[in-house]
Design a protein around this motif. Structure first.
Motif, PDB file in Angstrom:
ATOM      1  N   HIS A 113       0.815  -1.246  -0.010  1.00 49.64           N
ATOM      2  CA  HIS A 113      -0.076   0.014  -0.063  1.00 49.64           C
ATOM      3  C   HIS A 113       0.825   1.123  -0.066  1.00 49.64           C
ATOM      4  N   ILE A 114       0.493   2.157  -0.991  1.00 50.60           N
ATOM      5  CA  ILE A 114       1.303   3.555  -0.914  1.00 50.60           C
ATOM      6  C   ILE A 114       1.502   4.100   0.396  1.00 50.60           C
ATOM      7  N   LEU A 115       0.624   4.278   1.303  1.00 52.96           N
ATOM      8  CA  LEU A 115       0.614   5.037   2.578  1.00 52.96           C
ATOM      9  C   LEU A 115       1.585   4.072   3.439  1.00 52.96           C
ATOM     10  N   THR A 148      19.815  16.591   9.891  1.00 50.71           N
ATOM     11  CA  THR A 148      19.714  15.287   8.982  1.00 50.71           C
ATOM     12  C   THR A 148      18.275  15.109   8.839  1.00 50.71           C
ATOM     13  N   LEU A 149      17.620  15.410   9.695  1.00 51.79           N
ATOM     14  CA  LEU A 149      16.192  15.158   9.972  1.00 51.79           C
ATOM     15  C   LEU A 149      15.414  15.845   8.901  1.00 51.79           C
ATOM     16  N   ARG A 150      15.994  17.159   8.937  1.00 50.85           N
ATOM     17  CA  ARG A 150      15.121  17.971   7.738  1.00 50.85           C
ATOM     18  C   ARG A 150      15.564  17.518   6.485  1.00 50.85           C
ATOM     19  N   TYR A 151      16.769  16.755   5.954  1.00 52.80           N
ATOM     20  CA  TYR A 151      16.733  16.273   4.713  1.00 52.80           C
ATOM     21  C   TYR A 151      16.019  15.125   4.642  1.00 52.80           C
ATOM     22  N   PHE A 152      15.906  14.333   5.605  1.00 57.27           N
ATOM     23  CA  PHE A 152      14.974  12.907   5.624  1.00 57.27           C
ATOM     24  C   PHE A 152      13.565  13.329   5.388  1.00 57.27           C
ATOM     25  N   LEU A 153      13.244  14.491   5.872  1.00 58.89           N
ATOM     26  CA  LEU A 153      11.459  14.557   5.770  1.00 58.89           C
ATOM     27  C   LEU A 153      11.453  15.333   4.509  1.00 58.89           C
ATOM     28  N   THR A 154      12.528  16.178   3.985  1.00 54.27           N
ATOM     29  CA  THR A 154      12.268  16.551   2.411  1.00 54.27           C
ATOM     30  C   THR A 154      12.246  15.438   1.406  1.00 54.27           C
ATOM     31  N   GLY A 155      13.164  14.353   1.648  1.00 57.37           N
ATOM     32  CA  GLY A 155      13.048  12.880   0.936  1.00 57.37           C
ATOM     33  C   GLY A 155      11.485  12.524   0.930  1.00 57.37           C
ATOM     34  N   VAL A 161       4.518  13.126  -2.721  1.00 53.26           N
ATOM     35  CA  VAL A 161       3.985  13.743  -3.772  1.00 53.26           C
ATOM     36  C   VAL A 161       4.089  12.713  -4.931  1.00 53.26           C
ATOM     37  N   GLY A 162       5.409  11.839  -5.004  1.00 53.65           N
ATOM     38  CA  GLY A 162       5.398  10.944  -6.329  1.00 53.65           C
ATOM     39  C   GLY A 162       4.592   9.776  -6.210  1.00 53.65           C
ATOM     40  N   LEU A 163       4.025   9.332  -5.212  1.00 61.97           N
ATOM     41  CA  LEU A 163       3.201   8.165  -5.178  1.00 61.97           C
ATOM     42  C   LEU A 163       1.860   8.741  -5.148  1.00 61.97           C
ATOM     43  N   LEU A 164       1.418   9.869  -4.307  1.00 58.07           N
ATOM     44  CA  LEU A 164       0.169  10.142  -4.104  1.00 58.07           C
ATOM     45  C   LEU A 164      -0.683  10.784  -5.368  1.00 58.07           C
ATOM     46  N   ILE A 165       0.186  11.497  -6.324  1.00 54.81           N
ATOM     47  CA  ILE A 165      -0.334  12.012  -7.428  1.00 54.81           C
ATOM     48  C   ILE A 165      -0.654  10.980  -8.492  1.00 54.81           C
ATOM     49  N   PRO A 166      -0.038   9.992  -8.762  1.00 52.93           N
ATOM     50  CA  PRO A 166      -0.854   8.904  -9.673  1.00 52.93           C
ATOM     51  C   PRO A 166      -1.495   7.997  -8.886  1.00 52.93           C
ATOM     52  N   ALA A 167      -1.601   8.004  -7.655  1.00 53.82           N
ATOM     53  CA  ALA A 167      -2.602   7.012  -6.823  1.00 53.82           C
ATOM     54  C   ALA A 167      -4.139   7.651  -6.686  1.00 53.82           C
ATOM     55  N   PHE A 168      -4.154   9.008  -6.719  1.00 51.29           N
ATOM     56  CA  PHE A 168      -5.366   9.646  -6.701  1.00 51.29           C
ATOM     57  C   PHE A 168      -5.858   9.828  -8.092  1.00 51.29           C
ATOM     58  N   TYR A 169      -5.043   9.890  -8.930  1.00 53.45           N
ATOM     59  CA  TYR A 169      -5.562   9.871 -10.290  1.00 53.45           C
ATOM     60  C   TYR A 169      -6.251   8.441 -10.790  1.00 53.45           C
ATOM     61  N   THR A 170      -5.516   7.549 -10.526  1.00 59.88           N
ATOM     62  CA  THR A 170      -6.186   6.229 -10.793  1.00 59.88           C
ATOM     63  C   THR A 170      -6.844   5.675  -9.942  1.00 59.88           C
ATOM     64  N   GLY A 171      -6.981   6.123  -8.785  1.00 57.66           N
ATOM     65  CA  GLY A 171      -7.847   5.722  -7.820  1.00 57.66           C
ATOM     66  C   GLY A 171      -7.248   4.308  -7.162  1.00 57.66           C
ATOM     67  N   VAL A 172      -6.251   4.142  -7.594  1.00 60.08           N
ATOM     68  CA  VAL A 172      -5.570   2.583  -7.066  1.00 60.08           C
ATOM     69  C   VAL A 172      -4.223   2.938  -6.086  1.00 60.08           C
ATOM     70  N   LEU A 191       5.741  11.715 -15.400  1.00 53.14           N
ATOM     71  CA  LEU A 191       6.822  12.541 -15.277  1.00 53.14           C
ATOM     72  C   LEU A 191       7.393  13.054 -13.880  1.00 53.14           C
ATOM     73  N   ILE A 192       5.954  13.785 -13.426  1.00 54.33           N
ATOM     74  CA  ILE A 192       6.191  14.263 -12.055  1.00 54.33           C
ATOM     75  C   ILE A 192       6.503  13.498 -11.171  1.00 54.33           C
ATOM     76  N   SER A 193       5.716  12.190 -10.996  1.00 58.11           N
ATOM     77  CA  SER A 193       6.005  11.278 -10.052  1.00 58.11           C
ATOM     78  C   SER A 193       7.450  10.581 -10.137  1.00 58.11           C
ATOM     79  N   ALA A 194       7.869  10.373 -11.469  1.00 56.15           N
ATOM     80  CA  ALA A 194       9.272   9.839 -11.693  1.00 56.15           C
ATOM     81  C   ALA A 194      10.374  10.712 -10.715  1.00 56.15           C
ATOM     82  N   MET A 195      10.190  12.194 -11.276  1.00 54.04           N
ATOM     83  CA  MET A 195      11.117  13.011 -10.513  1.00 54.04           C
ATOM     84  C   MET A 195      11.167  13.161  -9.070  1.00 54.04           C
ATOM     85  N   CYS A 196       9.903  13.116  -8.612  1.00 51.23           N
ATOM     86  CA  CYS A 196       9.645  13.002  -7.099  1.00 51.23           C
ATOM     87  C   CYS A 196      10.321  11.897  -6.573  1.00 51.23           C
ATOM     88  N   ILE A 197      10.424  10.664  -7.188  1.00 52.75           N
ATOM     89  CA  ILE A 197      11.027   9.492  -6.658  1.00 52.75           C
ATOM     90  C   ILE A 197      12.440   9.575  -6.575  1.00 52.75           C
TER      91      ILE A 197
END
Length: 488
Positions: A113-115, A148-155, A161-172, A191-197
């Motif tokens: 599951h994405i979450l 370091t935590l600031r970097y990890f939160l950024t990641g 963003v990279g996973l939720l955008i296609p998930a909400f678009y497809t409903g999967v 493209l947006i999803s891949a760049m975020c990943i």
């Protein structure tokens, strides 16, 4: 009457600090998990494992492979810490965080599951930042932990963003179904999803310009550093392998190839400028992660996983033995050695033979595709190992003549076997070994990469003071993590 002038003292024999119960429990849990996972891994070679608990969990051979790897490293670190951290105030806290980190990695590779993927990625960062700053009394450690935590939160933000955008678009919201629908998702979303990943991966693997968090994390106890360099930064390779279809669909693999190659060269340069043992190892890890990202950019995610496993063994050993190196190292003048023509011939010969044998045994690099660069990396690695042997003054000519072919055959053989074995275990993942057609981007950057490598080995960079200063500046840790505050 005689008087005894002897003074009798009440002496108490020194007692060994009692080890916390958490230490014993952690050792039992981790070694037990490693034993179970190793047994499942052996079974998986003959009977592929595919346990699905929709929609949250999916356990495959690849899952068991990573579980076996991370539990082994964690068990080794835990056992090492038994004596290393004896008497340390935060010994139990260290072990709790070590267990938490181990379970978060295990959750990442079994999450469907994405979450759950996002949650596990977040937990990995939180536990690692807590391990870095486990000594609450040390101001520099607290600053490094927050940095370091600031970097990890950024990641984590990038990954969300990279996973939720296609998930909400497809409903999967499951990985298996989302990757199956990749062809139905519009290119701009992919493209947006891949760049975020990619963003999440390069942050965690400390690629330039996100490298400073790893250089600032040396306040961590040595066992934590070993776990971080053997397990945490390698997580980027796992993430990219899980979402390889997004990278192929968006045609963003060239970006990975360039980022990884530039980072590998720059980090190798900066490693030569370090005087601190742990900082040298940090730069080395950044360089190795650059090679791993390059392999992903070539379409060989299986090779990247092999690399992260081998790097984990190598770097964990170097960190756990770093104290011994410091104790035995003495200041000395740098030795300027020149390689002789016969030595250069040996390096070239074994490098080419290594590439040829790897191509024959694995079938990679025999065609005009990106597999050529994979064999090139093997050739460089073998050539580097040969160079280290021929330049070793403590070995005689006879010893070198025997040692080089023995190590050559053993090294290439073991690597080829691991490559084939990991490829089989990853067969359930889509597109884990898909060579790309040769492109001008690969060819041009391949030439740049080779030029940079030889400039480094020949030491030509030392003739340019501005370059030396630039490399030295970009390899400095966060200023507040280096003796800026008094311990409280």
């Amino acid at each position: 009457m005689a008087f005894d002038n002897t003074i009798k003292l009440n002496t108490v024999a020194p007692t060994t600090p009692k080890k916390p119960a958490m230490q014993t429990l952690a050792n039992i849990v981790l070694w037990s998990l490693f034993g179970i996972n190793l047994s499942l891994l052996i079974i998986g070679f003959n009977q592929p494992i595919d346990w699905n608990f929709d929609p949250f969990i999916s356990i495959t051979n690849f899952t068991i492979l990573i579980w076996t790897t991370v539990t082994f490293f964690s068990a080794i670190v835990s056992s090492y810490a038994t004596n290393y951290l004896t008497g340390f105030t935060y010994h139990s806290a260290f072990m709790i965080r070590c267990l938490g980190f181990t379970f978060s990695v295990m959750l990442l590779v079994m999450a469907n599951h994405i979450l759950l993927v996002i949650l596990s990625w977040l937990l990995m960062g939180v536990f690692m930042s807590q391990l870095i700053g486990v000594n609450k009394k040390w101001g520099e450690a607290r600053e490094a932990s927050k940095f370091t935590l600031r970097y990890f939160l950024t990641g984590t933000g990038f990954l969300s963003v990279g996973l939720l955008i296609p998930a909400f678009y497809t409903g999967v919201f499951t990985i298996t179904k989302l990757t199956a629908l990749i062809s139905e998702i519009p290119l701009f979303i992919t493209l947006i999803s891949a760049m975020c990943i990619i963003g999440a991966a390069v942050v965690q693997s400390a690629m330039y310009p996100f490298h400073r968090w790893l250089l600032s994390a040396m306040t961590a106890p040595t066992p934590a550093s070993a776990l971080m360099h053997a397990g945490f930064v390698n997580g980027a390779g796992i993430l990219l392998a899980l979402f390889a279809t997004f990278l192929f669909a968006s045609n963003t693999l060239h970006i990975l190839f360039i980022i990884g190659g530039l980072t590998a060269i720059i980090a190798q340069f900066t490693k030569l400028l370090q005087v601190n043992v742990k900082q040298k190892l940090a730069c080395s890890t950044i360089a190795q992660m650059g090679f791993m990202i390059m392999q992903c950019g070539l379409g060989f995610f299986n090779a990247a996983v092999v690399h992260l496993i081998l790097h984990g063994f190598y770097k964990a050993y170097l960190f756990l033995s770093s104290g011994e190196e410091v104790g035995q190292t003495k200041p000395q003048q740098p030795i300027h050695l020149r390689i002789q023509p016969l030595q250069a011939f040996a390096v070239l010969l074994f490098g080419v033979l290594g590439a040829v044998l790897f191509a024959l045994w694995t079938g990679k690099g025999t065609k005009l595709d990106s597999g050529i660069f994979l064999t090139l990396i093997v050739a460089i690695t073998v050539g580097q190992a040969t160079y280290n042997i021929v330049k070793e003054k403590s070995l005689s000519v006879v010893q070198k003549s025997i040692l080089m072919p023995v190590l050559f055959m053993a090294g290439i053989g073991i690597y080829a076997l691991m490559y084939l074995g990991v490829t089989q275990l990853m067969a359930d993942l889509p597109m884990i070994a898909q060579p790309l057609p040769l492109s001008w981007v690969q060819l041009v950057f391949g030439i740049v990469f080779l030029l940079g490598f030889f400039l480094m080995k020949l030491g030509i960079y030392q003739k340019f003071p501005w370059l030396y200063v630039k490399l030295l500046n970009i390899s400095q840790p966060y200023k507040r993590s280096v003796l800026m505050y008094k311990s409280k």
